[in-house]
Design a protein around this motif. Structure first.
Motif, PDB file in Angstrom:
ATOM      1  N   THR A  87      -0.592  -4.328  -5.618  1.00  0.00           N
ATOM      2  CA  THR A  87      -0.484  -2.944  -5.150  1.00  0.00           C
ATOM      3  C   THR A  87      -1.842  -2.302  -4.902  1.00  0.00           C
ATOM      4  O   THR A  87      -2.818  -2.557  -5.608  1.00  0.00           O
ATOM      5  CB  THR A  87       0.286  -2.088  -6.175  1.00  0.00           C
ATOM      6  N   VAL A  88      -1.845  -1.461  -3.871  1.00  0.00           N
ATOM      7  CA  VAL A  88      -2.990  -0.622  -3.542  1.00  0.00           C
ATOM      8  C   VAL A  88      -2.471   0.812  -3.462  1.00  0.00           C
ATOM      9  O   VAL A  88      -1.507   1.092  -2.745  1.00  0.00           O
ATOM     10  CB  VAL A  88      -3.624  -1.024  -2.188  1.00  0.00           C
ATOM     11  N   TRP A  89      -3.108   1.689  -4.199  1.00  0.00           N
ATOM     12  CA  TRP A  89      -2.713   3.104  -4.210  1.00  0.00           C
ATOM     13  C   TRP A  89      -3.578   3.865  -3.217  1.00  0.00           C
ATOM     14  O   TRP A  89      -4.801   3.894  -3.330  1.00  0.00           O
ATOM     15  CB  TRP A  89      -2.879   3.679  -5.601  1.00  0.00           C
ATOM     16  N   ASP A 110      -7.342  12.376  -4.876  1.00  0.00           N
ATOM     17  CA  ASP A 110      -8.044  12.119  -6.134  1.00  0.00           C
ATOM     18  C   ASP A 110      -7.192  12.499  -7.344  1.00  0.00           C
ATOM     19  O   ASP A 110      -7.675  13.122  -8.284  1.00  0.00           O
ATOM     20  CB  ASP A 110      -9.388  12.851  -6.150  1.00  0.00           C
ATOM     21  N   GLU A 111      -5.922  12.115  -7.298  1.00  0.00           N
ATOM     22  CA  GLU A 111      -5.021  12.366  -8.426  1.00  0.00           C
ATOM     23  C   GLU A 111      -5.395  11.465  -9.597  1.00  0.00           C
ATOM     24  O   GLU A 111      -5.958  10.396  -9.414  1.00  0.00           O
ATOM     25  CB  GLU A 111      -3.570  12.083  -8.010  1.00  0.00           C
ATOM     26  N   VAL A 169       0.868  -1.169   0.000  1.00  0.00           N
ATOM     27  CA  VAL A 169       0.000   0.000   0.000  1.00  0.00           C
ATOM     28  C   VAL A 169       0.901   1.214   0.000  1.00  0.00           C
ATOM     29  O   VAL A 169       1.739   1.369   0.896  1.00  0.00           O
ATOM     30  CB  VAL A 169      -0.925   0.029   1.243  1.00  0.00           C
ATOM     31  N   GLY A 170       0.764   2.060  -1.012  1.00  0.00           N
ATOM     32  CA  GLY A 170       1.620   3.235  -1.096  1.00  0.00           C
ATOM     33  C   GLY A 170       0.859   4.455  -1.566  1.00  0.00           C
ATOM     34  O   GLY A 170      -0.117   4.339  -2.315  1.00  0.00           O
ATOM     35  N   ASP A 171       1.329   5.625  -1.136  1.00  0.00           N
ATOM     36  CA  ASP A 171       0.670   6.858  -1.559  1.00  0.00           C
ATOM     37  C   ASP A 171       1.367   7.526  -2.739  1.00  0.00           C
ATOM     38  O   ASP A 171       0.862   8.498  -3.281  1.00  0.00           O
ATOM     39  CB  ASP A 171       0.497   7.836  -0.402  1.00  0.00           C
ATOM     40  N   SER A 172       2.498   6.992  -3.157  1.00  0.00           N
ATOM     41  CA  SER A 172       3.181   7.531  -4.336  1.00  0.00           C
ATOM     42  C   SER A 172       3.034   6.543  -5.481  1.00  0.00           C
ATOM     43  O   SER A 172       3.563   5.431  -5.435  1.00  0.00           O
ATOM     44  CB  SER A 172       4.666   7.756  -4.054  1.00  0.00           C
ATOM     45  N   LEU A 173       2.312   6.953  -6.510  1.00  0.00           N
ATOM     46  CA  LEU A 173       2.086   6.073  -7.649  1.00  0.00           C
ATOM     47  C   LEU A 173       3.404   5.731  -8.345  1.00  0.00           C
ATOM     48  O   LEU A 173       3.626   4.594  -8.733  1.00  0.00           O
ATOM     49  CB  LEU A 173       1.110   6.727  -8.621  1.00  0.00           C
ATOM     50  N   VAL A 174       4.301   6.702  -8.458  1.00  0.00           N
ATOM     51  CA  VAL A 174       5.574   6.482  -9.142  1.00  0.00           C
ATOM     52  C   VAL A 174       6.560   5.741  -8.251  1.00  0.00           C
ATOM     53  O   VAL A 174       7.123   4.710  -8.643  1.00  0.00           O
ATOM     54  CB  VAL A 174       6.190   7.824  -9.599  1.00  0.00           C
ATOM     55  N   ARG A 195      -9.073   5.863  -0.896  1.00  0.00           N
ATOM     56  CA  ARG A 195      -8.890   7.271  -0.517  1.00  0.00           C
ATOM     57  C   ARG A 195      -8.440   7.408   0.921  1.00  0.00           C
ATOM     58  O   ARG A 195      -7.829   8.398   1.295  1.00  0.00           O
ATOM     59  CB  ARG A 195     -10.178   8.053  -0.735  1.00  0.00           C
ATOM     60  N   THR A 196      -8.774   6.415   1.765  1.00  0.00           N
ATOM     61  CA  THR A 196      -8.366   6.424   3.168  1.00  0.00           C
ATOM     62  C   THR A 196      -7.968   5.010   3.565  1.00  0.00           C
ATOM     63  O   THR A 196      -8.423   4.028   2.961  1.00  0.00           O
ATOM     64  CB  THR A 196      -9.500   6.890   4.108  1.00  0.00           C
TER      65      THR A 196
END
Length: 94
Positions: free
Chosen positions: A56-58, A63-64, A38-43, A78-79
């Motif tokens: 993977t979980v973004w 809402d990028e 689980v990561g908050d950076s897509l790249v 989102r959370t």
């Protein structure tokens, strides 16, 4: 809360180098298909983990819009409160 933590700077490798995730898999003794990241950076996180075969979980709090040139996450939340439902429905669960 976590049995293993790993930070890229401990390895002398910078994100998004997928070797970070290869090292993690060796450290925990699991194959990529047994792990979810689980990561908050897509790249730096989602794309890199996905390139070694990790599910993977973004965590997309803002809402990028994802870049089509990157590997797409299997799920987007989102959370973190949404994570248990995603994991309950994960294809390999149960």
């Amino acid at each position: 809360m976590f049995s293993v933590t790993l930070f890229a700077d401990q390895l002398g490798i910078a994100e998004p180098d997928p070797r970070i995730y290869d090292h993690l898999l060796q450290l925990i003794g699991r194959s990529a298909n047994e792990v979810v990241h689980v990561g908050d950076s897509l790249v730096n996180e989602v794309d890199a983990a996905g390139r070694v075969g990790i599910g993977t979980v973004w965590l997309n709090r803002f809402d990028e819009q994802p870049s089509q040139s990157l590997l797409q996450p299997r799920a987007t939340i989102r959370t973190l409160a949404e994570l248990p439902a995603v994991m309950h429905n994960w294809p390999e669960a149960g």
